[in-house]
Structures are given as structure tokens and as C-alpha cells.
Design a protein around this motif. Sequence first.
Motif, short mmCIF file in Angstrom:
data_model
loop_
_atom_site.label_atom_id
_atom_site.label_comp_id
_atom_site.label_asym_id
_atom_site.label_seq_id
_atom_site.Cartn_x
_atom_site.Cartn_y
_atom_site.Cartn_z
N GLN A 9 0.83 -1.20 0.00
CA GLN A 9 0.00 0.00 0.00
C GLN A 9 0.86 1.26 0.00
OE1 GLN A 9 -2.47 0.76 3.50
NE2 GLN A 9 -4.18 1.27 2.14
N SER A 10 1.98 1.21 0.75
CA SER A 10 2.86 2.38 0.81
C SER A 10 3.53 2.67 -0.53
CB SER A 10 3.92 2.18 1.89
OG SER A 10 4.86 1.19 1.49
N GLN A 11 3.65 1.62 -1.37
CA GLN A 11 4.26 1.79 -2.68
C GLN A 11 3.24 2.14 -3.76
OE1 GLN A 11 7.72 1.67 -3.04
NE2 GLN A 11 7.47 1.64 -0.80
N GLY A 12 1.98 2.28 -3.35
CA GLY A 12 0.95 2.71 -4.29
C GLY A 12 0.27 1.60 -5.05
N TYR A 13 0.51 0.34 -4.66
CA TYR A 13 -0.15 -0.77 -5.34
C TYR A 13 -1.58 -0.90 -4.86
CZ TYR A 13 4.51 -2.22 -6.79
OH TYR A 13 5.76 -2.26 -7.34
N GLU A 14 -2.44 -1.35 -5.76
CA GLU A 14 -3.81 -1.63 -5.38
C GLU A 14 -3.85 -2.89 -4.53
OE1 GLU A 14 -6.60 0.06 -5.85
OE2 GLU A 14 -5.43 1.68 -6.75
N PRO A 15 -4.64 -2.91 -3.47
CA PRO A 15 -4.71 -4.13 -2.65
C PRO A 15 -5.30 -5.29 -3.43
CG PRO A 15 -6.45 -2.59 -2.04
CD PRO A 15 -5.55 -1.85 -3.00
#
Length: 273
Positions: free
Chosen positions: A262-268
Motif C-alpha cells: 500500500q505504501s508503494q501505491g499498489y492496489e490491494p
Amino acid sequence: MGRINPAIPPNDPHTPRWLLDLEEWRIHPYTSIPAATLEAHGYGVVSYTWGYIVATPGQPAPNPPAGLLWDVPTVSAWPLSRAREVMQTIGTRYVWWDWMCVPQRGEGLRPLSRELEVVQAEEIGKQMHIYGNATKSIIWLHSTNWTTTPASAMQELLHLRLYYDEDTAPDPNTTPTSLQNHANHIAAQLALAHEQEHWTRSGWTLQEGVLLHETDLIDGRGARLTDLTSPGYFLGDHATVADLTIPVTRLAFELAIAYFMQSQGYEPDVGAP
């Protein structure tokens, strides 16, 4: 420091100075036990905590093993004879039991000589070797009883599994909620176990638990927790330290991965924790 008391064996940084002979109820220098016996059967160790049940400070326990060079305290929960019976569940004749193998001090007990104070520090310092070289071991949970109803918090923790270990996985759309509920449940059970079982509160037993990952958990009566159903426990039919650590460690790992993604901007990924 040279040896003054001839009853104190010389130090070996990789082996204990003494072992307790449960059959003879006597302390023996490690080097006096036949090497063939130790090679064939080894020795056992126990992890437990006892400070909270000292009955009367300054009152030595009666009937200690022969050859003991220091006092051990009396505790309210059990006499030494009962503790001896529990130690026999380890399954070895010789055991390393800190009361009997590391000089003890306490209010009103026989003062330790300077030489025994040095011995105490040396024996504590090689605990990793002592535990690592043991062939058998137990964790003695004084405050736990496997037969209580409802089950103790420790027993609830031992039966925890992450939801995706179950035969039927939940609907992927509800997975985040399921994981949150599971994490909350584990946190509550950990807090309750910490309150109920003193073994979980000690820094000493924490490091012993790390060293004794595959060790059976024994309740206050000296009984193992057995589950013959499938899949049972992680390492067999009896509950071990691994059954406490694996579910919690795995959950912590999965949560860390999720937070990192999440901190890297990936969608869960709702199909994974």
C-alpha cells in the motif's frame, strides 16, 4: 579466578557444569556422567517461571537434591517432589533445571560465595549452548490447565489458524473484513494469555521459547495438550511452542507485506491478506 571449592567443576563454555539425576535425586558434574550415556540419551531442559509463586522469602525448599551447593526457595504452587514428577515427563534421566544447575540467590537464602557468583554468571552466559544441545525439553506453564471450561486463552491461541488455512476460503470480497476480525481476535487472545499465564511475561522465557521452538507445552498438572484429529498441531499430536508462534508470525508477515504494498501505491489484492 582460580577454583577454591573443589566441589565446583571447571568451566566449559559449551556445556553445563552440573546436571540433575532425577533417579538418584542428586546433582552430578557434567564431566562425571559417562560420555556414552550422554551420547545415547542426552539430557533434558525445562523452561518455566516461578518468581511469582515464592511462598515465603528466605525459606529454603525442603528435601533438595544431594550435592546442591546453594538453597532454592519454597514456592506455594508445588513441593520439590511434585516438580520432580513433572521433570520426569521430559523423558531423560538427566536434566538441566536452572534451580539445580545455576547457583540461586534470594532474600534470606544462603549467601553465595564469590566463586559461586562467578559460576552463576558463567552458567547464564552459556544458556544458548545448554538449550541448543539438549535432546528433549518441556515448557511448564504453571498457570494453565488444559481441562478448564471455557478453554484458557493459551489453548485458544494454540488452535488459531489464518482463515486461508481452512478448507473453505471466505468470499474474496469479504477477505479484508475477515482479516481485520482475525487480527483483532488474535490481539485480544494474546492480551488475555499474557494476563493469565506468567510464562508469557518473562524475558527469560521469551529467549528460552525462541531456543525451544519444537518443545511440548506442559500445563500446571504436567499434562501435554493432545489433538489426534487432522491436521492437529503443526509438529504432531502435541501442542508445541511452534503452535503459538507460527500463526502470529505469519499474520505479522502478511500484514507487513500488505502495508508495504500500500505504501508503494499498489492496489490491494482482495484475494490475498
